[in-house]
Design an enzyme around this catalytic site. Sequence first.
Site, PDB file in Angstrom:
ATOM      1  N   SER A  21       0.857  -1.144   0.072  1.00 41.29           N
ATOM      2  CA  SER A  21      -0.003  -0.097  -0.039  1.00 41.29           C
ATOM      3  C   SER A  21       0.787   1.202   0.074  1.00 41.29           C
ATOM      4  CB  SER A  21      -0.804   0.011   1.199  1.00 41.29           C
ATOM      5  OG  SER A  21      -2.050   0.909   1.039  1.00 41.29           O
ATOM      6  N   ASN A  22       0.261   2.348   0.372  1.00 41.81           N
ATOM      7  CA  ASN A  22       1.174   3.757   0.405  1.00 41.81           C
ATOM      8  C   ASN A  22       0.585   4.587   1.477  1.00 41.81           C
ATOM      9  OD1 ASN A  22      -1.257   5.616  -0.851  1.00 41.81           O
ATOM     10  ND2 ASN A  22      -0.987   4.077  -2.534  1.00 41.81           N
ATOM     11  N   ARG A  23       1.080   5.790   1.581  1.00 45.16           N
ATOM     12  CA  ARG A  23       0.994   6.514   2.892  1.00 45.16           C
ATOM     13  C   ARG A  23      -0.349   7.383   2.637  1.00 45.16           C
ATOM     14  NH1 ARG A  23       5.976  10.040   3.878  1.00 45.16           N
ATOM     15  NH2 ARG A  23       4.545  10.929   5.189  1.00 45.16           N
TER      16      ARG A  23
END
Length: 209
Positions: A21-23
């Site tokens: 995933s990412n931030r």
Amino acid sequence: MKVLISAGPTREKIDAVRFLSNRSTGKMGYALAEAARRLGHRVVLVAGPVNLPDPAGISVIHVESAAEMADAIHAEAADSDLIVMAAAVADYRPKRVIDGKMKKSDGSLLIEFERTEDILASLGKRKRPGQLLVGFAAETTSLITYASEKLARKNLDWIAANDVSRSDIGFGSDRNAVTLLGSDGSRFEIGPAPKFEVALELLRKITEK
Ligand code: CTP
Ligand code: CA
């Protein structure tokens, strides 16, 4: 107007208990949805996994992966007058999802990734006359150069260039600052300001003409 907005990250499964995933926290996309609602539009929000409550008066579709986000967006896109892709969609997903929980072994691990669909580029290819298409460009270098390239390549009307290398704005922050670039060559600096204020000004600018 019917306004379709995407928000948050996506999660791409590695095995039964792990994902890539990412931030992104979804705050900018949710602010856009609430601002569009405040301006009197009918709003549909497609949200990846975020820790935010469903805003009142907005129809929210919750998704996990880039593929699920693509399905939801395409189902809602045809009759939308304005589409804003604020989501941080994963560019790649594991080519194979491992059954169950993967066991570790000695040595390094290689996972092969394949590209996900570029949802915004797909929307750009089938854009109907009068439909407004807006992207976000998350960059750490050459902000305006990369954002302009995306504006043209994806057949967008507007792109909000977002410098995600700064910690005072962008991912996770309650504030943001964007450079809004139009396909007609126009350029506006919005913020730094609370994300809701940035969202309101951005929507006003792109629905002004
Ligand atoms: N986007 C999308 N589908 C993807 C990837 C991105 O719809 N699979 C959209 C994002 O929601 C955003 C815009 O494309 O509105 C730009 O995303 P960004 O990550 O900045 O650019 P990319 O085109 O993915 O290029 P790169 O990550 O290599 O900079
Ligand atoms: Ca990307």
